[in-house]
Design a protein around this motif. Structure first.
Motif, PDB file in Angstrom:
ATOM      1  N   UNK A   1       0.843  -1.201   0.000  1.00  0.00           N
ATOM      2  CA  UNK A   1       0.000   0.000   0.000  1.00  0.00           C
ATOM      3  C   UNK A   1       0.876   1.249   0.000  1.00  0.00           C
ATOM      4  N   UNK A   2       1.860   1.271   0.886  1.00  0.00           N
ATOM      5  CA  UNK A   2       2.734   2.446   0.991  1.00  0.00           C
ATOM      6  C   UNK A   2       3.493   2.687  -0.310  1.00  0.00           C
ATOM      7  N   UNK A   3       4.120   1.653  -0.830  1.00  0.00           N
ATOM      8  CA  UNK A   3       5.012   1.805  -1.981  1.00  0.00           C
ATOM      9  C   UNK A   3       4.268   1.976  -3.300  1.00  0.00           C
ATOM     10  N   UNK A   4       3.157   1.280  -3.478  1.00  0.00           N
ATOM     11  CA  UNK A   4       2.433   1.360  -4.748  1.00  0.00           C
ATOM     12  C   UNK A   4       1.484   2.549  -4.797  1.00  0.00           C
ATOM     13  N   UNK A   5       0.763   2.776  -3.712  1.00  0.00           N
ATOM     14  CA  UNK A   5      -0.349   3.718  -3.777  1.00  0.00           C
ATOM     15  C   UNK A   5      -0.106   5.051  -3.082  1.00  0.00           C
ATOM     16  N   UNK A   6       0.526   5.033  -1.939  1.00  0.00           N
ATOM     17  CA  UNK A   6       0.644   6.271  -1.169  1.00  0.00           C
ATOM     18  C   UNK A   6       1.910   7.062  -1.475  1.00  0.00           C
ATOM     19  N   UNK A   7       3.016   6.379  -1.712  1.00  0.00           N
ATOM     20  CA  UNK A   7       4.251   7.087  -2.053  1.00  0.00           C
ATOM     21  C   UNK A   7       4.129   7.697  -3.441  1.00  0.00           C
ATOM     22  N   UNK A   8       4.835   8.786  -3.654  1.00  0.00           N
ATOM     23  CA  UNK A   8       4.905   9.346  -4.997  1.00  0.00           C
ATOM     24  C   UNK A   8       5.745   8.401  -5.845  1.00  0.00           C
ATOM     25  N   UNK A   9       5.229   8.052  -7.013  1.00  0.00           N
ATOM     26  CA  UNK A   9       5.906   7.092  -7.882  1.00  0.00           C
ATOM     27  C   UNK A   9       5.927   7.647  -9.304  1.00  0.00           C
ATOM     28  N   UNK A  10       6.303   6.810 -10.242  1.00  0.00           N
ATOM     29  CA  UNK A  10       6.399   7.253 -11.635  1.00  0.00           C
ATOM     30  C   UNK A  10       5.035   7.433 -12.294  1.00  0.00           C
ATOM     31  N   UNK A  11       3.989   6.885 -11.696  1.00  0.00           N
ATOM     32  CA  UNK A  11       2.629   7.082 -12.192  1.00  0.00           C
ATOM     33  C   UNK A  11       1.905   8.072 -11.288  1.00  0.00           C
ATOM     34  N   UNK A  12       1.046   8.867 -11.880  1.00  0.00           N
ATOM     35  CA  UNK A  12       0.282   9.850 -11.099  1.00  0.00           C
ATOM     36  C   UNK A  12      -0.729   9.137 -10.195  1.00  0.00           C
ATOM     37  N   UNK A  13      -1.133   9.831  -9.137  1.00  0.00           N
ATOM     38  CA  UNK A  13      -2.177   9.296  -8.268  1.00  0.00           C
ATOM     39  C   UNK A  13      -3.457   9.075  -9.062  1.00  0.00           C
TER      40      UNK A  13
END
Length: 176
Positions: free
Chosen positions: A51-63
């Motif tokens: 949850x933290x790494x895929x959805x809540x952290x800022x990543x290369x895909x937008x929310x």
């Protein structure tokens, strides 16, 4: 009613209570999926990292894209509880009511670029049992549209996460 007894806060391990306390203070309740995961610390903490790494952290895909994947896969899997939860999360992350309603109607109804529609359709295909039929050419096509390897992997990981969480929710009849 869930097909399994879900623990209340007092029945959870101290480590999980530490994670639950801020949620209770903020919302006044714990969701059924949280309670289900709390039955097993290993499952809870493995899921929490996702949850933290895929959805809540800022990543290369937008929310916006991540929540669109969450909603689309949950709709595909018939997970009403996850659809309801992610409608609320999508609003908190700034998705408009219009965007949420479009996503719930399916990829073709979304007012977005052909590239984003291609990625979202790819995620739906990746969520299916016959995802082993996806061809290299399909991934190459996404990359030719501008998506990086990291973005494609992240999109598929989020898709897999929602297959996982939808399965838990559906099997144990959460949110019914």
């Amino acid at each position: 009613m869930a097909h399994i007894d879900l623990p209340e806060f007092e029945q959870m391990s101290p480590a999980i209570q530490g994670k639950a306390r801020p949620i209770l203070e903020k919302t006044g309740k714990l969701g059924e999926i949280f309670k289900l995961l709390a039955i097993d610390e290993k499952v809870y903490f493995a899921t929490d990292v996702m949850i933290q790494k895929y959805l809540l952290d800022e990543t290369s895909l937008s929310y916006d894209i991540k929540e669109s994947i969450a909603l689309l896969i949950s709709v595909e899997n018939g997970c009403k509880m996850c659809v309801d939860v992610h409608k609320s999360i999508a609003k908190m992350l700034g998705l408009t009511e219009q965007r949420i309603e479009e996503v719930l109607k399916g990829v073709d109804a979304i007012s977005t670029t052909k590239e984003e529609k291609a990625l979202l359709n790819f995620c739906i295909k990746a969520s299916k049992k016959d995802n082993y039929k996806i061809l290299k050419e399909e991934i190459t096509a996404l990359k030719e549209m501008g998506y990086s390897d990291v973005q494609v992997i992240e999109a598929v990981a989020i898709t897999g996460y929602f297959n996982y969480i939808n399965t838990l929710s559906n099997v144990f009849a959460l949110g019914e």
